[in-house]
Design an enzyme around this catalytic site. Sequence first.
Site, PDB file in Angstrom:
ATOM      1  CD  GLU A  82      40.029  22.711 114.676  1.00  0.00           C
ATOM      2  OE1 GLU A  82      40.612  22.087 115.582  1.00  0.00           O
ATOM      3  OE2 GLU A  82      38.818  23.016 114.712  1.00  0.00           O
ATOM      4  CE  LYS A 183      40.466  22.123 119.364  1.00  0.00           C
ATOM      5  NZ  LYS A 183      39.746  21.405 118.287  1.00  0.00           N
ATOM      6  CB  CYS A 216      37.628  24.349 117.152  1.00  0.00           C
ATOM      7  SG  CYS A 216      36.124  23.485 116.599  1.00  0.00           S
TER       8      CYS A 216
END
Length: 514
Positions: A82, A183, A216
């Site tokens: 990321e 995300k 993440c």
Amino acid sequence: MQRHLLGKCCAVLWLCQATLAQAAERTYVAAVYEHSVVLNPRPREPLGRRAALEHMRQNLDMLEKQAAAAARQGAQIIVFPEDAIHGFNYTRESISGYLETVPDPAAVSWSPCSEPDRFPDTEVLHRLSCMALKNALYLVANMPDRQDCDCRLDPRCPPDGRYQFNTDVVFSANGTIVARYHKQNLYFEAAFDVPPHCEHVTFDTPFAGKFGVFTCFDILFYEPAVSLVEKWGVRQLVYPTAWMNQLPLLAAVQFQRAFSFAAGVTLLAANVRAGGLGMTGSGIFTPWHTVYQHNTENEEGQLLLATIPILDTETSRTSQEWAREPFSGNSHLEPQFCGGTQVCEQDPFPITPTSANSSSTFHSVMMYDNFTLVPLEGSEGNLTACDGLLCCHLLFRRSAAPGELYALGAFRGLHIIHGTYALEVCALVRCPGPTFTSCGGEIDHANTRMDFRLWGNFTTRYVFPSVLGSGMQLERPDRHGPEGAGFFMSKAGMARGLVTACLYGRVYHKDREA
């Protein structure tokens, strides 16, 4: 240098356990690259498109070298971190020069390398597509994405008429975009919007079947990470991340390993390398073995490769260990060792919990949460720490090192700092100093070797077990799983000192009560 690779730094891991004998021929080669990202020194100041492209070119040049190096070693898929291309800490306005529109691969079939002029301002997509095509591998990258919207038709459309997403893009070996994921769970990312609907994104490969995608901070939430496993049946996951390590419970490789182990999945995790921000920790994690690194010595990137088994429904039918459901543990499948190679007839750590004296109980802040703790005393013992309705029981024996204080801690409640989520945690930790107030602080080394059995009366089945040895060495619990009205894990015969043993329970349904 704290790099913990099984074999050479770019090792190939051959998994040949008896439980995988039938699946041994069904393997593939995976790669992840931990990238030392070139950052924009003034991320809050807007850049024009040309300057933004020049900045990203510096990172893309290194990613291209690593894709080629991975391909030369036989990699069929590579995952980049990321923020590896553009960096971080932008505002909504200052990131505008970095944005490209990533088309929905479900609606548009497009290889940017083969058709570079089909869509405007897609130079980064073109570069990544050509990396995949040139090296004949699947490639996973993260980039900022712009999706225009109409405020008159979409009530969630931002006032400036566009969504800005933190986006993972997957390219096939011929350079075609095959997956796009926005995300869901942002972590202090002012430049980006939360997508209007949670996305469950998967893609198929000819060499290993289906993979899922998340990013993440997503790993701490049910949607989409756990949902992909439980509801979509995905057993192989790609995971770009920019994770800031926080001991004693949430170092990057510590929780990557715990997620892979608890869910029974393969996790291809690529983190950025930024020492000043505590960012490092990448790996290739299967339910059985790992190749990983945690580098605190320099700012060098690191390419990791491993040959790993395909995990899919066929593997479920042919592998004994894989016959379990996610989050069900392995206590019914693995023998318990008393030390060395001797197999115990009974569990060497039967729990007969006792309550700690109130005078020995203390409180300390760990990971911003107020834990109730009990100190370990003597070379062996049986003790209990409770926080409200959660009680954690520990049976231990140890070779104590002078000056090393350990404590058993319990926390049940809502974590509200740097994210809001409900927890039930039992943790055995080494305290950084000799006083109780130090317990819960960060430390990564220890000399005390510990055999233990840790149990808690968890109300959730989503418990992530981790054992962290001195020097950021990952250990695998001997046994773990549901037991009675709770969850346990045990470990004996550690070769190094114990830093942390943790049962990290997530009570997902209570997140909504915040």
